[in-house]
Design a protein around this motif. Structure first.
Motif, PDB file in Angstrom:
ATOM      1  N   UNK A 215      -3.817 -13.175  29.744  1.00 45.44           N
ATOM      2  CA  UNK A 215      -5.222 -13.234  29.349  1.00 45.44           C
ATOM      3  C   UNK A 215      -5.914 -11.926  29.730  1.00 45.44           C
ATOM      4  N   UNK A 216      -6.747 -11.430  28.828  1.00 47.43           N
ATOM      5  CA  UNK A 216      -7.533 -10.223  29.098  1.00 47.43           C
ATOM      6  C   UNK A 216      -8.925 -10.623  29.553  1.00 47.43           C
ATOM      7  N   UNK A 217      -9.528  -9.848  30.465  1.00 44.92           N
ATOM      8  CA  UNK A 217     -10.871 -10.184  30.944  1.00 44.92           C
ATOM      9  C   UNK A 217     -11.923 -10.035  29.843  1.00 44.92           C
ATOM     10  N   UNK A 218     -12.973 -10.812  29.963  1.00 43.29           N
ATOM     11  CA  UNK A 218     -14.068 -10.750  29.000  1.00 43.29           C
ATOM     12  C   UNK A 218     -14.855  -9.454  29.128  1.00 43.29           C
ATOM     13  N   UNK A 219     -14.956  -8.925  30.353  1.00 42.35           N
ATOM     14  CA  UNK A 219     -15.740  -7.714  30.599  1.00 42.35           C
ATOM     15  C   UNK A 219     -14.851  -6.472  30.614  1.00 42.35           C
ATOM     16  N   UNK A 220     -15.418  -5.353  30.191  1.00 35.41           N
ATOM     17  CA  UNK A 220     -14.719  -4.071  30.179  1.00 35.41           C
ATOM     18  C   UNK A 220     -14.219  -3.759  31.588  1.00 35.41           C
ATOM     19  N   UNK A 221     -12.966  -3.322  31.707  1.00 41.27           N
ATOM     20  CA  UNK A 221     -12.364  -3.113  33.025  1.00 41.27           C
ATOM     21  C   UNK A 221     -11.511  -1.854  33.091  1.00 41.27           C
TER      22      UNK A 221
END
Length: 78
Positions: free
Chosen positions: A67-73
């Protein structure tokens, strides 16, 4: 009118970087659109650290299916 995108190799700037781009173009007196004409959503996978482009709202790593985070990281890591 010209087109502009945040597509990059390696950096992956957030779509919010438009504010800085617009400011720089305005200072230079260059006509610009109201936003990125093609905005790209980048995320780094927290499992495998792979750089991903999110397509069609699918926040899943193309390399490991994590899963990728919802917020830019993609902040600069030192």
């Amino acid at each position: 009118m010209s087109e502009i995108s945040n597509l990059s190799t390696g950096y992956g700037p957030d779509v919010l970087s438009w504010l800085s781009v617009a400011h720089a173009l305005d200072l230079a007196g260059i006509q610009r659109p109201d936003g990125f004409t093609h905005a790209v959503i980048f995320r780094r996978c927290v499992d495998c650290l792979g750089l991903n482009i999110v397509r069609d709202g699918w926040f899943v790593c193309a390399l490991c299916d994590g899963d990728l985070p919802a917020d830019w990281n993609l902040e600069v890591q030192e």
